[in-house]
Design a protein around this motif. Structure first.
Motif, PDB file in Angstrom:
ATOM      1  N   THR A  21      -1.493  23.518  20.578  1.00 11.46           N
ATOM      2  CA  THR A  21      -1.947  22.736  19.427  1.00 11.46           C
ATOM      3  C   THR A  21      -3.301  23.252  18.941  1.00 11.46           C
ATOM      4  O   THR A  21      -3.529  23.358  17.728  1.00 11.46           O
ATOM      5  CB  THR A  21      -2.034  21.239  19.786  1.00 11.46           C
ATOM      6  OG1 THR A  21      -0.761  20.811  20.281  1.00 11.46           O
ATOM      7  CG2 THR A  21      -2.412  20.399  18.577  1.00 11.46           C
ATOM      8  N   LYS A  86      -3.283  14.696  17.211  1.00 14.51           N
ATOM      9  CA  LYS A  86      -2.437  15.146  18.313  1.00 14.51           C
ATOM     10  C   LYS A  86      -3.291  15.706  19.446  1.00 14.51           C
ATOM     11  O   LYS A  86      -3.037  15.426  20.622  1.00 14.51           O
ATOM     12  CB  LYS A  86      -1.449  16.206  17.808  1.00 14.51           C
ATOM     13  CG  LYS A  86      -0.467  16.684  18.854  1.00 14.51           C
ATOM     14  CD  LYS A  86       0.533  17.649  18.249  1.00 14.51           C
ATOM     15  CE  LYS A  86       1.550  18.099  19.266  1.00 14.51           C
ATOM     16  NZ  LYS A  86       2.541  19.012  18.680  1.00 14.51           N
ATOM     17  N   ARG A  89      -4.829  12.803  21.316  1.00 15.52           N
ATOM     18  CA  ARG A  89      -3.836  12.156  22.191  1.00 15.52           C
ATOM     19  C   ARG A  89      -3.564  13.006  23.429  1.00 15.52           C
ATOM     20  O   ARG A  89      -3.459  12.479  24.541  1.00 15.52           O
ATOM     21  CB  ARG A  89      -2.531  11.913  21.434  1.00 15.52           C
ATOM     22  CG  ARG A  89      -2.574  10.777  20.447  1.00 15.52           C
ATOM     23  CD  ARG A  89      -1.190  10.411  19.925  1.00 15.52           C
ATOM     24  NE  ARG A  89      -0.418  11.541  19.448  1.00 15.52           N
ATOM     25  CZ  ARG A  89      -0.419  11.997  18.199  1.00 15.52           C
ATOM     26  NH1 ARG A  89      -1.181  11.411  17.290  1.00 15.52           N
ATOM     27  NH2 ARG A  89       0.327  13.024  17.845  1.00 15.52           N
ATOM     28  N   GLN A  90      -3.452  14.315  23.237  1.00 12.78           N
ATOM     29  CA  GLN A  90      -3.183  15.194  24.371  1.00 12.78           C
ATOM     30  C   GLN A  90      -4.352  15.191  25.360  1.00 12.78           C
ATOM     31  O   GLN A  90      -4.144  15.151  26.572  1.00 12.78           O
ATOM     32  CB  GLN A  90      -2.898  16.618  23.890  1.00 12.78           C
ATOM     33  CG  GLN A  90      -1.560  16.755  23.209  1.00 12.78           C
ATOM     34  CD  GLN A  90      -1.351  18.122  22.590  1.00 12.78           C
ATOM     35  OE1 GLN A  90      -2.304  18.778  22.172  1.00 12.78           O
ATOM     36  NE2 GLN A  90      -0.103  18.551  22.516  1.00 12.78           N
TER      37      GLN A  90
END
Length: 110
Positions: A21, A86, A89-90
């Motif tokens: 990501t 994202k 969150r990761q």
């Protein structure tokens, strides 16, 4: 990590997904910068009669470049924001996994 191999594998997968990501965010940023530069160079060549012979990047060119960069970033804001959320969150999931399984960040690299 002193846990079962499946925990190490799960953490490794989570970290790999996080790294992927991050790479995606950097790719988007590079795409935006490259496009802004191309747009600026094209505009500069149209403005000047001898566009190919003029190789200096002026302050006006830099202002145009920064303006284009901001416009393109705004146009892709949704994608960038989604990737940033994202990543958050990761990072939270990895930290929670390490806390729950009592793994420090330095021990994860073993």
């Amino acid at each position: 990590m002193t846990g079962p191999p499946d925990r190490r594998l799960a953490l490794a997968r989570m970290e790999a997904a996080h790294a992927e990501t991050q790479r995606h965010v950097r790719v988007v940023e590079r795409q935006i910068a490259a496009r802004a530069e191309r747009m600026t160079i094209t505009e500069r060549a149209k403005r000047r009669q001898h566009g190919r012979s003029a190789s200096s990047w002026t302050n006006a060119d830099e202002r145009v470049f920064q303006q284009r960069l901001a416009e393109l970033a705004l146009a892709r804001r949704g994608e960038i924001d989604a990737l940033t959320r994202k990543l958050d969150r990761q990072e939270t999931a990895i930290a929670e996994f390490r806390r729950r399984n009592r793994v420090s960040a330095s021990a994860a690299g073993e």
